[in-house]
Design an enzyme around this catalytic site. Sequence first.
Site, PDB file in Angstrom:
ATOM      1  N   GLY A  54      12.056 -15.516 -10.036  1.00 25.35           N
ATOM      2  CA  GLY A  54      11.695 -15.197 -11.413  1.00 25.35           C
ATOM      3  C   GLY A  54      11.995 -16.414 -12.269  1.00 25.35           C
ATOM      4  N   CYS A  81      15.410 -17.415  -4.522  1.00 20.87           N
ATOM      5  CA  CYS A  81      15.358 -18.201  -5.755  1.00 20.87           C
ATOM      6  C   CYS A  81      16.181 -17.538  -6.869  1.00 20.87           C
ATOM      7  CB  CYS A  81      13.903 -18.452  -6.148  1.00 20.87           C
ATOM      8  SG  CYS A  81      13.724 -19.730  -7.407  1.00 20.87           S
ATOM      9  N   TYR A  82      15.541 -16.952  -7.879  1.00 19.34           N
ATOM     10  CA  TYR A  82      16.308 -16.265  -8.920  1.00 19.34           C
ATOM     11  C   TYR A  82      17.183 -15.175  -8.298  1.00 19.34           C
ATOM     12  CZ  TYR A  82      17.310 -13.294 -12.960  1.00 19.34           C
ATOM     13  OH  TYR A  82      17.944 -12.538 -13.912  1.00 19.34           O
ATOM     14  N   HIS A 168      11.722 -20.822  -1.281  1.00 22.75           N
ATOM     15  CA  HIS A 168      10.781 -19.711  -1.093  1.00 22.75           C
ATOM     16  C   HIS A 168      10.306 -19.626   0.359  1.00 22.75           C
ATOM     17  CE1 HIS A 168      10.244 -18.566  -5.322  1.00 22.75           C
ATOM     18  NE2 HIS A 168      10.531 -19.836  -5.558  1.00 22.75           N
ATOM     19  N   GLU A 170       8.573 -17.384   1.607  1.00 20.35           N
ATOM     20  CA  GLU A 170       7.291 -16.673   1.695  1.00 20.35           C
ATOM     21  C   GLU A 170       6.079 -17.590   1.565  1.00 20.35           C
ATOM     22  OE1 GLU A 170       9.419 -16.668  -0.722  1.00 20.35           O
ATOM     23  OE2 GLU A 170       8.513 -16.510  -2.704  1.00 20.35           O
ATOM     24  N   GLY A 222     -20.547   1.120  -2.197  1.00 26.27           N
ATOM     25  CA  GLY A 222     -21.027   0.006  -1.385  1.00 26.27           C
ATOM     26  C   GLY A 222     -20.015  -1.112  -1.314  1.00 26.27           C
ATOM     27  N   GLY A 223     -18.937  -0.988  -2.068  1.00 26.74           N
ATOM     28  CA  GLY A 223     -17.858  -1.972  -1.988  1.00 26.74           C
ATOM     29  C   GLY A 223     -16.973  -1.658  -0.793  1.00 26.74           C
ATOM     30  N   VAL A 224     -16.086  -2.606  -0.477  1.00 28.87           N
ATOM     31  CA  VAL A 224     -15.293  -2.455   0.745  1.00 28.87           C
ATOM     32  C   VAL A 224     -14.276  -1.326   0.609  1.00 28.87           C
ATOM     33  CG1 VAL A 224     -13.596  -4.251   0.155  1.00 28.87           C
ATOM     34  CG2 VAL A 224     -14.015  -3.722   2.535  1.00 28.87           C
ATOM     35  N   ASP A 225     -13.748  -1.088  -0.588  1.00 28.08           N
ATOM     36  CA  ASP A 225     -12.693  -0.073  -0.721  1.00 28.08           C
ATOM     37  C   ASP A 225     -13.232   1.350  -0.496  1.00 28.08           C
ATOM     38  OD1 ASP A 225     -11.205  -2.273  -1.375  1.00 28.08           O
ATOM     39  OD2 ASP A 225     -11.124  -1.851  -3.527  1.00 28.08           O
ATOM     40  N   SER A 226     -14.262   1.708  -1.243  1.00 23.26           N
ATOM     41  CA  SER A 226     -14.759   3.078  -1.073  1.00 23.26           C
ATOM     42  C   SER A 226     -15.380   3.254   0.315  1.00 23.26           C
ATOM     43  CB  SER A 226     -15.755   3.450  -2.172  1.00 23.26           C
ATOM     44  OG  SER A 226     -16.887   2.636  -2.140  1.00 23.26           O
ATOM     45  N   SER A 227     -15.989   2.203   0.854  1.00 20.86           N
ATOM     46  CA  SER A 227     -16.585   2.310   2.188  1.00 20.86           C
ATOM     47  C   SER A 227     -15.516   2.564   3.238  1.00 20.86           C
ATOM     48  CB  SER A 227     -17.335   1.018   2.558  1.00 20.86           C
ATOM     49  OG  SER A 227     -18.341   0.766   1.613  1.00 20.86           O
ATOM     50  N   LYS A 363      -5.646  -5.850  -0.562  1.00 19.21           N
ATOM     51  CA  LYS A 363      -7.071  -6.051  -0.252  1.00 19.21           C
ATOM     52  C   LYS A 363      -7.290  -6.571   1.170  1.00 19.21           C
ATOM     53  CE  LYS A 363     -11.256  -5.985  -2.123  1.00 19.21           C
ATOM     54  NZ  LYS A 363     -11.743  -4.894  -2.984  1.00 19.21           N
TER      55      LYS A 363
END
Length: 507
Positions: A54, A81-82, A168, A170, A222-227, A363
């Site tokens: 942070g 870090c923080y 970090h 990550e 037609g998007g990836v999420d709802s599909s 995502k």
Amino acid sequence: MDKITVLDFGGQYCHLISRRVRELGVYCEVLPSDTSAAELKAMDGLRGVILSGGAASVYDESSPAYSPDILEAGVPILGICYGHQLLAHIGGGRVSGGKVGEYGLTSLKVKDSRGLLAGVGVKSDVWMNHRDIVAKLPAGYRVLASTRHSPIAAYANDKSRIFGVQFHPEVTHTAKGMRMLGNFVRLCKAKSDWTMKDVIGKSVEEARETIGAGKAIIGLSGGVDSSTAAVLLSRAIGERLTAVYVDTGLMRHGETEFMEKAFGGRKMDFRVVRAADRFFAALKGVEEPERKRKIIGALFIEIFDEAASEVGAEYLVQGTIYSDRIESGITRHSDNIKSHHNVGGLPKDMKLKVYEPLRDLYKDEVRAMARQLRLPDAIITRHVFPGPGLGIRILGEVTPEKAEICRQAGRIVEEELRKAGVYEKYWMGFAVLLPVKSVGIQGDSRTYKCPVVIRIIESKDAMTANFSKVPYQILEAISTRITNEIQEVNRVVYDITNKPPATMEWE
Ligand code: XMP
């Protein structure tokens, strides 16, 4: 399921930490910085806590709130870090302003490779981004490593299982970062059961339990999420899932055929509702962007409602994902979703119960799930498309004729980006139709027609975006094709505005 929780102290890499832990096969989620030890103790399967980085200094009055009894959470804690400074500060050590900051790649000297830094070697590159340093450790802590400006760059307290790293782990620049996070996961004794196969198995089970013997309905955009949500649910409840794709007349070129091909043969009740006339009639004469959105949203809901009562569905399945919930400012598990992502928001008196099977996925995890569920590549890699569709890309009144111009121009943009092999580099590439006219010359005559705007954007999170510095040859190919192939257009301009101040869409 075992899990590790990241407390968010405002660092830009907070979600990256969570994703990395998930990559190690352990479920991880992000919670507010002041989550209390009691709340943590009450969590099922919690095996460890990570305090993120942070921008504040632990002595600032404005530094993020934390629960002072955090050290008593009863599970191993890693500060980054923080978080590293905060843990030392809470434990009774001393944090001071460093003489110089350390930013970027820094050489770490490992003094003690037991536990957290096992397998890192004596010297390793790490990514730093700080000025304050831990100057003195609380009693019972040992130094694990140092850098030129941070004599205590990593520490451990084995008894209370508290660890800190100033750098970090990550970010990929930290050469052995994944190894260190892996060591922490091992110290937490967390089981690695967050693999996509397991996730799918558990989600299918959860969906079956939630929906029981009832029926569910999902709007397919037609998007990836709802599909992905639809195909997942079809695994769970088969034909008791009704998937409704609404052809609003404001969709991309060839979308209805594309959707029929992608979903037609699957084990679900797939329906195409051809409603272009209804949408155009409702939008007649309407110019104001918010009104357009509301009208489109309300019609969507009306159509879903009709389909839901026709089949007797009790559940509305939505493809809401983790980042949608973050964007809507989820804190403390509240589940309100930005209306934006719901095509105008859900009505307050809605009888359908909402179920969001992808609510915890990032995502890239949704994409991984989609691959595992064998969704077509074309769905996984395609650009996002807004719920209100071309309705918010045609400025002013929306008519079938304008929709066709906008659709054809958008098709050309996508085709040229694909031809140049750069389509997947961008968040979106699309065309906007303006309601003004300008003069041109085509053939031997002067023309007076509407211009088309090309907008090609790069973004990581949809919150901010940059216009793409697309090579001029590609822009020229797009412009030439649009003016040659679309009779109604005589001028093409390129939008060179970032977000903010502009939004990605024009309305
Ligand atoms: P803006 O224009 O807000 O867009 O910068 C950010 C992202 O969200 C999409 N977008 C929408 N998606 N319903 C949606 O489902 C909407 O009303 C909507 N408005 C914008 C936009 O396409 C971009 O990807």
